[in-house]
Design an enzyme around this catalytic site. Structure first.
Site, PDB file in Angstrom:
ATOM      1  N   ALA A  80       8.052   0.111   0.904  1.00  0.00           N
ATOM      2  CA  ALA A  80       8.727   1.091   0.047  1.00  0.00           C
ATOM      3  C   ALA A  80       9.894   0.433  -0.680  1.00  0.00           C
ATOM      4  O   ALA A  80      10.713  -0.243  -0.065  1.00  0.00           O
ATOM      5  CB  ALA A  80       9.240   2.256   0.894  1.00  0.00           C
ATOM      6  N   ILE A  81       9.943   0.666  -1.974  1.00  0.00           N
ATOM      7  CA  ILE A  81      11.072   0.252  -2.806  1.00  0.00           C
ATOM      8  C   ILE A  81      11.675   1.526  -3.391  1.00  0.00           C
ATOM      9  O   ILE A  81      10.944   2.381  -3.917  1.00  0.00           O
ATOM     10  CB  ILE A  81      10.625  -0.700  -3.937  1.00  0.00           C
ATOM     11  CG1 ILE A  81       9.960  -1.962  -3.382  1.00  0.00           C
ATOM     12  CG2 ILE A  81      11.807  -1.047  -4.851  1.00  0.00           C
ATOM     13  CD1 ILE A  81      10.871  -2.871  -2.572  1.00  0.00           C
ATOM     14  N   GLU A 133      -3.481   0.976   5.184  1.00  0.00           N
ATOM     15  CA  GLU A 133      -4.049   2.154   4.544  1.00  0.00           C
ATOM     16  C   GLU A 133      -3.247   2.439   3.290  1.00  0.00           C
ATOM     17  O   GLU A 133      -2.025   2.271   3.285  1.00  0.00           O
ATOM     18  CB  GLU A 133      -3.991   3.389   5.446  1.00  0.00           C
ATOM     19  CG  GLU A 133      -4.900   3.352   6.649  1.00  0.00           C
ATOM     20  CD  GLU A 133      -4.226   2.772   7.877  1.00  0.00           C
ATOM     21  OE1 GLU A 133      -4.925   2.520   8.868  1.00  0.00           O
ATOM     22  OE2 GLU A 133      -2.999   2.536   7.847  1.00  0.00           O
ATOM     23  N   ASN A 181      -3.628   5.897  -5.205  1.00  0.00           N
ATOM     24  CA  ASN A 181      -2.567   4.929  -5.500  1.00  0.00           C
ATOM     25  C   ASN A 181      -3.183   3.613  -5.987  1.00  0.00           C
ATOM     26  O   ASN A 181      -3.170   2.599  -5.303  1.00  0.00           O
ATOM     27  CB  ASN A 181      -1.677   4.712  -4.276  1.00  0.00           C
ATOM     28  CG  ASN A 181      -0.419   3.941  -4.609  1.00  0.00           C
ATOM     29  OD1 ASN A 181      -0.283   3.362  -5.691  1.00  0.00           O
ATOM     30  ND2 ASN A 181       0.514   3.924  -3.672  1.00  0.00           N
ATOM     31  N   TYR A 209      -2.506  -5.111  -3.822  1.00  0.00           N
ATOM     32  CA  TYR A 209      -3.130  -5.651  -2.613  1.00  0.00           C
ATOM     33  C   TYR A 209      -4.324  -6.542  -2.962  1.00  0.00           C
ATOM     34  O   TYR A 209      -4.512  -7.597  -2.366  1.00  0.00           O
ATOM     35  CB  TYR A 209      -3.537  -4.529  -1.660  1.00  0.00           C
ATOM     36  CG  TYR A 209      -2.388  -3.649  -1.233  1.00  0.00           C
ATOM     37  CD1 TYR A 209      -1.129  -4.193  -0.972  1.00  0.00           C
ATOM     38  CD2 TYR A 209      -2.530  -2.276  -1.104  1.00  0.00           C
ATOM     39  CE1 TYR A 209      -0.064  -3.393  -0.587  1.00  0.00           C
ATOM     40  CE2 TYR A 209      -1.476  -1.475  -0.717  1.00  0.00           C
ATOM     41  CZ  TYR A 209      -0.243  -2.035  -0.463  1.00  0.00           C
ATOM     42  OH  TYR A 209       0.811  -1.244  -0.088  1.00  0.00           O
TER      43      TYR A 209
END
Length: 147
Positions: free
Chosen positions: A72-73, A105, A110, A117
């Site tokens: 998370a950013i 996951e 998204n 990824y």
């Protein structure tokens, strides 16, 4: 310049602030306490910019397998490739720990994260039906071989 350091219990307030800004189903204080105090496999890195915590990533390292729990950013700092740098730092940590395969996951919607990824050779695996509790969205399981 972005840098990374190990997160600890003293960083939970900053982690919660980012969690609430990024995720529709944020982790609780108790969940983070469990990760830092009880889960011997959990490792968390903070993304730090000019002394400010702007993001974090977590991974569980169990024998030769790793599982990314969160990346998370904070929204104020997204779009600067900090999430990508954090992913690379987590992959490096895993490799240094002897991990040969990583999994995670990601929400099926998204595609931005999925593309990131895939850039690092993660491949599609299974679908976890109704994985996300906030809206019942499916999760795509992705894997990468690190050896």
């Amino acid at each position: 310049m972005i840098s990374f350091r190990k997160a600890g219990e003293e960083d939970i307030d900053a982690l919660l602030q980012i969690e609430h800004a990024v995720f529709s189903s944020p982790w609780s204080r108790e969940a983070f306490l469990n990760e830092f105090k009880i889960n011997q496999y959990a490792h968390y890195l903070l993304a730090v910019l000019d002394g400010e915590i702007v993001g974090y990533g977590g991974v569980w390292l169990v024998l030769d397998e790793g599982h990314v729990t969160n990346i998370a950013i904070h929204p104020d700092f997204q779009g600067n490739h900090y999430g990508e740098a954090l992913l690379v730092a987590l992959l490096d940590l895993a490799k240094q720990s002897g991990v040969t395969a990583m999994t995670l996951e990601v929400r099926v919607t998204n595609t931005r994260a999925q593309n990131l990824y895939r850039k690092y050779n993660f491949q599609n695996g299974a679908i976890r039906k109704r994985y996300y509790p906030d809206n019942g969205e499916d999760a795509l399981v992705m894997w990468v071989n690190l050896s």
